[in-house]
Write an enzyme that holds these catalytic residues in place. Structure first.
Site, PDB file in Angstrom:
ATOM      1  N   HIS A   1      50.572   6.997  21.359  1.00  0.00           N
ATOM      2  CA  HIS A   1      49.215   6.460  20.871  1.00  0.00           C
ATOM      3  C   HIS A   1      48.844   7.226  19.673  1.00  0.00           C
ATOM      4  CE1 HIS A   1      45.404   4.600  20.683  1.00  0.00           C
ATOM      5  NE2 HIS A   1      44.770   5.724  21.233  1.00  0.00           N
TER       6      HIS A   1
ATOM      7  N   ASP B   1      39.695  12.053  26.520  1.00  0.00           N
ATOM      8  CA  ASP B   1      39.484  10.949  25.223  1.00  0.00           C
ATOM      9  C   ASP B   1      38.456  11.323  24.405  1.00  0.00           C
ATOM     10  OD1 ASP B   1      39.595   8.652  23.962  1.00  0.00           O
ATOM     11  OD2 ASP B   1      39.397   7.294  25.745  1.00  0.00           O
TER      12      ASP B   1
HETATM   13  C1  HEM Z   1      42.077   1.767  26.403  1.00  0.00           C
HETATM   14  C2  HEM Z   1      42.187   1.883  25.187  1.00  0.00           C
HETATM   15  C3  HEM Z   1      42.521   3.405  24.716  1.00  0.00           C
HETATM   16  C4  HEM Z   1      42.684   4.510  25.391  1.00  0.00           C
HETATM   17  C5  HEM Z   1      42.945   4.701  26.800  1.00  0.00           C
HETATM   18  C6  HEM Z   1      42.881   5.624  24.121  1.00  0.00           C
HETATM   19  C7  HEM Z   1      43.130   6.776  24.476  1.00  0.00           C
HETATM   20  C8  HEM Z   1      43.257   7.779  23.855  1.00  0.00           C
HETATM   21  C9  HEM Z   1      43.341   9.311  23.919  1.00  0.00           C
HETATM   22  C10 HEM Z   1      43.665   9.834  25.153  1.00  0.00           C
HETATM   23  C11 HEM Z   1      43.496   9.846  22.594  1.00  0.00           C
HETATM   24  C12 HEM Z   1      44.002  11.369  22.575  1.00  0.00           C
HETATM   25  C13 HEM Z   1      43.022  12.367  22.465  1.00  0.00           C
HETATM   26  C14 HEM Z   1      41.809  12.177  21.204  1.00  0.00           C
HETATM   27  O1  HEM Z   1      41.900  12.337  20.036  1.00  0.00           O
HETATM   28  O2  HEM Z   1      40.831  11.437  21.733  1.00  0.00           O
HETATM   29  C15 HEM Z   1      43.417   8.908  21.857  1.00  0.00           C
HETATM   30  C16 HEM Z   1      43.325   9.246  20.194  1.00  0.00           C
HETATM   31  C17 HEM Z   1      42.876   8.287  19.285  1.00  0.00           C
HETATM   32  N1  HEM Z   1      42.793   6.995  19.445  1.00  0.00           N
HETATM   33 FE1  HEM Z   1      42.762   6.107  21.292  1.00  0.00          FE
HETATM   34  N2  HEM Z   1      42.604   5.070  22.943  1.00  0.00           N
HETATM   35  C18 HEM Z   1      42.660   3.757  23.151  1.00  0.00           C
HETATM   36  C19 HEM Z   1      42.185   2.732  22.182  1.00  0.00           C
HETATM   37  C20 HEM Z   1      42.035   3.108  20.691  1.00  0.00           C
HETATM   38  C21 HEM Z   1      41.948   2.099  19.638  1.00  0.00           C
HETATM   39  C22 HEM Z   1      41.750   0.566  20.016  1.00  0.00           C
HETATM   40  C23 HEM Z   1      41.852   2.663  18.871  1.00  0.00           C
HETATM   41  C24 HEM Z   1      41.708   2.323  17.440  1.00  0.00           C
HETATM   42  C25 HEM Z   1      42.106   1.305  16.882  1.00  0.00           C
HETATM   43  C26 HEM Z   1      41.985   4.072  19.019  1.00  0.00           C
HETATM   44  C27 HEM Z   1      42.162   5.207  17.979  1.00  0.00           C
HETATM   45  C28 HEM Z   1      42.535   6.498  18.220  1.00  0.00           C
HETATM   46  C29 HEM Z   1      42.603   7.477  17.331  1.00  0.00           C
HETATM   47  C30 HEM Z   1      42.088   7.310  15.693  1.00  0.00           C
HETATM   48  C31 HEM Z   1      42.763   8.818  17.869  1.00  0.00           C
HETATM   49  C32 HEM Z   1      42.982   9.904  17.174  1.00  0.00           C
HETATM   50  C33 HEM Z   1      44.516   9.986  16.783  1.00  0.00           C
HETATM   51  C34 HEM Z   1      44.739  11.394  16.242  1.00  0.00           C
HETATM   52  O3  HEM Z   1      44.429  11.755  15.036  1.00  0.00           O
HETATM   53  O4  HEM Z   1      45.255  12.601  16.881  1.00  0.00           O
HETATM   54  N3  HEM Z   1      42.524   4.263  20.414  1.00  0.00           N
HETATM   55  N4  HEM Z   1      43.027   7.743  22.278  1.00  0.00           N
END
Ligand code: HEM
Length: 406
Positions: free
Chosen positions: A306, A216
């Site tokens: 996601h 993450d």
């Molecule tokens: C418990 C809540 C969440 C979990 C477990 C989670 C987990 C992840 C994981 C595993 C990834 C893929 C790896 C990475 O690029 O970091 C990711 C990507 C991402 N997450 Fe989350 N996330 C959560 C909440 C959020 C929230 C609230 C936002 C924004 C409002 C967010 C925005 C993003 C963005 C912008 C990416 C990159 C997307 C891309 O361009 O590939 N995430 N998240």
């Protein structure tokens, strides 16, 4: 002492004196005593600068432990008191981050190992209700819109001030938070403390894992874009030059439901592999995802995943994610849920303008994100992260000068 004996004595030590006797290592006690008191360990002495154009703790490589402390001013209308609090924090933080005791530190020994301590201070919108500061409120410093998925608990809500304190050692961290909160005890009330952790320093290289086991924090704005996307240049509010903003969301992660899902389902929900963190269309964590790729007419990375939903639709929709895990005693974090755990993310997103950069992404995720099935936002707050302090100019000096506060 043979290698085996050394292993035995170390284990026996951990088990306490009885273990020592049981393992028959009595004669090794002297050597054991030396092992027991390691001299300064590898990371204890490390310091990060407190002074500078930007506060540390934003682009700083995340330390293993953090406390996010939300505080309210006893009298938010008294701007002089707010300025006083920031002066005290500046003095204490400058000392603690270099391994010196706070000004009225009763436990100076606990300050000796800074362990990469950082102290980062933010202001909530209520501070700007004071008439002297009202014209100086950044336009984006306002409550986020309500999102359909939110189940917000006021326990984790907006406060006047944010102290974000990070360190590689939890004892250093606890002490720093104690000094910083005790030194202003007459002017503020602590509303909440959110304690977070990542992998211990030295155990993992690279991106952290959250408690769902996911890698993450992979996709981040590039360093070259920080001046455009992260740091304020003072165009709207000149006192903000060098500052930024943080959106802090406490997001419960429902372990029971997540664990009931098969591995394939877990990977599809994010669009990435659990083992390497690679997109489902690649082999390496940092491979560019191919959102168009399909197999048998089905998208390899589901459009509802996601990552596909969170992926930026414009250059502006980017922010720095620097989240921490939390894992608190199970106690009904989400009312009405039968969760057997109380875990999740202290999700921290930093950007120059949350309304333009963060909100569109959060709105899209609230409309649909496969991950929503297993996550619930339970806390939300937004802060202006002040520009850094420089020698002789405490945190907030430019704001209070602009507001004509002595
Ligand atoms: C418990 C809540 C969440 C979990 C477990 C989670 C987990 C992840 C994981 C595993 C990834 C893929 C790896 C990475 O690029 O970091 C990711 C990507 C991402 N997450 Fe989350 N996330 C959560 C909440 C959020 C929230 C609230 C936002 C924004 C409002 C967010 C925005 C993003 C963005 C912008 C990416 C990159 C997307 C891309 O361009 O590939 N995430 N998240």
């Amino acid at each position: 002492m043979t290698g085996e004996q050394r292993r035995v004595s170390r284990r026996a030590l951990l088990a306490g004196g009885a273990g020592l006797a049981g393992a028959g290592v009595g004669a090794g006690a002297l050597g054991v005593a030396r092992e027991r008191r390691p001299q300064r360990a590898a990371f204890g002495d490390e310091t990060l600068p407190f002074h500078g154009r930007h506060q540390s703790g934003v682009t700083t490589a995340p330390q293993a432990h953090a406390q996010f402390v939300g505080l309210d001013l006893v009298d938010p209308g008294d701007v002089g008191t707010a300025a006083g609090v920031l002066r005290v924090w500046t003095q204490d933080a400058a000392r603690l981050t270099r391994g010196a005791a706070g000004l009225s530190d009763t436990e100076p020994e606990l300050a000796r190992l800074p362990a990469s301590l950082t102290v980062t201070v933010g202001l909530g919108d209520r501070v700007f209700r004071a008439s002297a500061l009202a014209p100086h409120r950044p336009s984006w410093l306002t409550a986020l819109p309500a999102f359909e998925i939110d189940r917000l608990d006021p326990r984790w809500g907006q406060t006047d001030l944010l102290l974000q304190v990070g360190a590689d050692d939890p004892v250093t961290l606890a002490h720093a938070v104690r000094v910083l909160t005790a030194s202003v005890r007459r002017s503020v009330r602590v509303r909440w403390v959110q304690r977070g952790f990542r992998n211990s320093r030295g155990t993992v290289s690279g991106t952290m894992r959250n408690l769902f086991g996911q890698v993450d924090g992979t996709v981040q704005p590039s360093l070259d874009d920080h001046d455009e996307l992260l740091w304020d240049d003072g165009r709207e509010q000149s006192w903000m030059a060098g500052g930024t903003s943080v959106v802090l969301r406490r997001i419960a992660m429902h372990m029971d439901g997540w664990e009931a899902l098969d591995r394939r389902g877990r990977e599809l929900s994010v669009g990435r592999r659990l083992d390497t963190g690679a997109p489902l269309t690649g082999n390496d964590e940092f491979d560019a995802p191919d959102f168009q790729a399909s197999r048998g007419g089905v998208s390899v990375i589901p459009a509802s995943s996601h990552m596909a939903r969170a992926h930026r639709r414009s250059r502006e929709e980017q922010f720095l994610r620097r989240s921490y895990n939390y894992d608190d005693p199970p106690s009904g974090a989400v009312p009405g849920s039968a969760d057997t755990s109380n875990s999740g993310l202290i999700f921290a997103a930093y950007q120059r303008d949350p309304v333009r950069q963060f909100v569109p992404v959060q709105r899209r995720l609230a409309e649909h994100d496969d991950l929503n099935e297993w996550t619930t936002p339970i806390g939300s707050a937004v802060y202006a992260i002040l520009p850094g302090a420089t020698a002789g100019r405490p945190l907030g000096a430019a704001l209070f000068d602009a507001g004509g506060v002595a």
